[in-house]
Write a protein that holds these residues in place. Structure first.
Motif, short mmCIF file in Angstrom:
data_model
loop_
_atom_site.label_atom_id
_atom_site.label_comp_id
_atom_site.label_asym_id
_atom_site.label_seq_id
_atom_site.Cartn_x
_atom_site.Cartn_y
_atom_site.Cartn_z
N THR A 1 32.29 110.26 112.45
CA THR A 1 33.46 109.59 112.35
C THR A 1 34.43 108.35 113.09
O THR A 1 35.24 107.29 112.86
CB THR A 1 34.51 111.06 112.23
OG1 THR A 1 33.68 111.38 111.12
CG2 THR A 1 35.86 110.78 111.80
N GLU A 2 34.18 109.36 114.34
CA GLU A 2 34.74 108.18 115.23
C GLU A 2 34.20 106.52 115.80
O GLU A 2 34.37 105.16 115.92
CB GLU A 2 34.40 108.54 116.96
CG GLU A 2 35.19 107.69 118.01
CD GLU A 2 35.66 109.09 119.98
OE1 GLU A 2 35.79 107.81 120.22
OE2 GLU A 2 34.31 109.57 119.55
N ASP A 3 32.78 106.65 114.90
CA ASP A 3 31.90 105.12 114.92
C ASP A 3 32.23 104.45 113.79
O ASP A 3 32.63 103.73 113.92
CB ASP A 3 30.47 106.18 114.53
CG ASP A 3 29.45 104.72 115.37
OD1 ASP A 3 30.04 103.38 115.44
OD2 ASP A 3 27.71 105.05 114.99
N ALA A 4 32.75 105.48 113.03
CA ALA A 4 32.74 104.63 111.90
C ALA A 4 34.53 104.14 112.12
O ALA A 4 35.08 102.90 111.53
CB ALA A 4 32.93 105.50 110.19
N HIS A 5 35.46 104.90 112.77
CA HIS A 5 36.91 104.28 112.99
C HIS A 5 36.54 102.77 114.09
O HIS A 5 37.84 101.65 113.60
CB HIS A 5 37.77 105.81 113.89
CG HIS A 5 39.26 104.92 113.75
ND1 HIS A 5 39.80 104.79 114.05
CD2 HIS A 5 38.93 104.57 115.68
CE1 HIS A 5 40.69 104.40 113.76
NE2 HIS A 5 41.00 104.09 115.53
N VAL A 6 35.76 103.22 115.15
CA VAL A 6 35.48 102.52 115.88
C VAL A 6 35.01 100.35 114.92
O VAL A 6 35.43 99.96 115.09
CB VAL A 6 34.28 102.13 116.45
CG1 VAL A 6 34.27 101.47 117.60
CG2 VAL A 6 35.26 103.28 117.55
N ARG A 7 34.34 100.38 114.25
CA ARG A 7 33.80 99.77 113.73
C ARG A 7 34.52 99.36 112.57
O ARG A 7 34.93 98.03 111.87
CB ARG A 7 32.33 100.41 112.35
CG ARG A 7 31.79 100.43 113.30
CD ARG A 7 29.85 101.04 112.18
NE ARG A 7 29.14 101.17 113.11
CZ ARG A 7 29.00 100.41 114.00
NH1 ARG A 7 28.88 99.12 114.18
NH2 ARG A 7 27.94 100.67 115.61
N CYS A 8 35.37 100.32 111.57
CA CYS A 8 37.10 99.73 111.12
C CYS A 8 38.16 98.67 112.37
O CYS A 8 38.27 97.48 111.71
CB CYS A 8 37.70 100.60 110.68
SG CYS A 8 36.76 101.42 109.33
N LEU A 9 38.33 98.71 113.59
CA LEU A 9 38.44 98.06 114.33
C LEU A 9 38.14 96.41 114.52
O LEU A 9 37.91 95.98 114.64
CB LEU A 9 38.85 98.57 116.02
CG LEU A 9 39.25 100.09 115.92
CD1 LEU A 9 39.28 101.17 117.00
CD2 LEU A 9 41.37 100.11 115.59
N LEU A 10 36.88 96.65 114.66
CA LEU A 10 36.57 95.85 114.86
C LEU A 10 36.77 94.69 114.21
O LEU A 10 36.19 93.16 114.75
CB LEU A 10 35.07 95.78 114.83
CG LEU A 10 33.90 97.09 115.94
CD1 LEU A 10 32.48 96.70 115.42
CD2 LEU A 10 34.28 96.79 117.17
N GLY A 11 36.54 94.40 112.97
CA GLY A 11 37.21 93.25 112.09
C GLY A 11 35.95 92.20 112.11
O GLY A 11 34.90 92.12 111.93
N LYS A 12 36.36 90.75 112.22
CA LYS A 12 35.80 90.21 112.50
C LYS A 12 34.85 89.47 113.70
O LYS A 12 32.91 89.17 113.79
CB LYS A 12 36.77 88.59 112.92
CG LYS A 12 37.44 88.41 114.52
CD LYS A 12 38.38 87.67 113.98
CE LYS A 12 38.59 87.17 115.72
NZ LYS A 12 39.94 86.16 116.20
N HIS A 13 34.99 90.56 114.40
CA HIS A 13 33.72 90.71 115.86
C HIS A 13 32.61 90.85 114.96
O HIS A 13 32.07 91.97 114.88
CB HIS A 13 34.38 91.71 116.80
CG HIS A 13 35.25 91.31 116.96
ND1 HIS A 13 35.86 89.96 117.87
CD2 HIS A 13 37.09 91.11 117.41
CE1 HIS A 13 36.48 89.16 118.15
NE2 HIS A 13 37.65 90.74 118.10
N LEU A 14 31.10 90.23 115.61
CA LEU A 14 30.18 90.63 115.17
C LEU A 14 29.53 91.57 116.51
O LEU A 14 28.19 92.63 116.26
CB LEU A 14 28.98 89.35 114.98
CG LEU A 14 29.41 88.91 113.79
CD1 LEU A 14 28.39 87.58 114.20
CD2 LEU A 14 29.49 89.71 111.84
#
Length: 127
Positions: A31-44
């Motif tokens: 769940t936290e991993d998915a949240h972090v990925r949502c925050l990443l946006g344009k960053h690869l």
């Protein structure tokens, strides 16, 4: 949590988070991993709070908690290394630092000194 757009080395990112009374993010579950990925946006790729202090040393989160090594059984510890990830055969540096990349974590293609955006967390998250 907050993603910084200012690219810094792993140590620079760690210091920047600490200056804001935070730490590089420690990812405890899917769940936290998915949240972090949502925050990443344009960053690869962005620094997360996971590193191996020396050649052959265990992978540890900023809190000091041991993480599963790439390719090793997780033994109940959340792990999301990219599929078929292995540590580089020829280590340019003895120390390795992980970053969130694509669908998982990686360390094989970035030196700790590489400038990347980073994710800070605040309020005792992780561990």
């Amino acid at each position: 949590m907050v993603v910084s757009d200012k690219p810094l080395s792993f140590d620079g990112a760690r210091a920047a988070c600490a200056a804001r009374r935070g730490a590089l993010v420690e990812i405890d579950d899917a769940t936290e991993d998915a949240h972090v990925r949502c925050l990443l946006g344009k960053h690869l790729a962005t620094w997360i709070g996971l590193s191996s202090g020396a050649r052959g040393a265990p992978w540890r989160w900023e809190s000091g908690r041991v993480a599963a090594a790439p390719g090793a059984p997780a033994d109940g510890v959340y792990s999301n290394w990219v599929r078929n990830h292995t540590s580089p055969r020829l280590w340019v540096e003895a120390r390795q630092c992980a970053h969130a990349a694509g669908a998982g974590w990686s360390a094989a293609d970035r030196a700790c000194r590489a400038p990347l955006p980073y994710v800070c967390e605040f309020g005792g998250g992780g561990g």
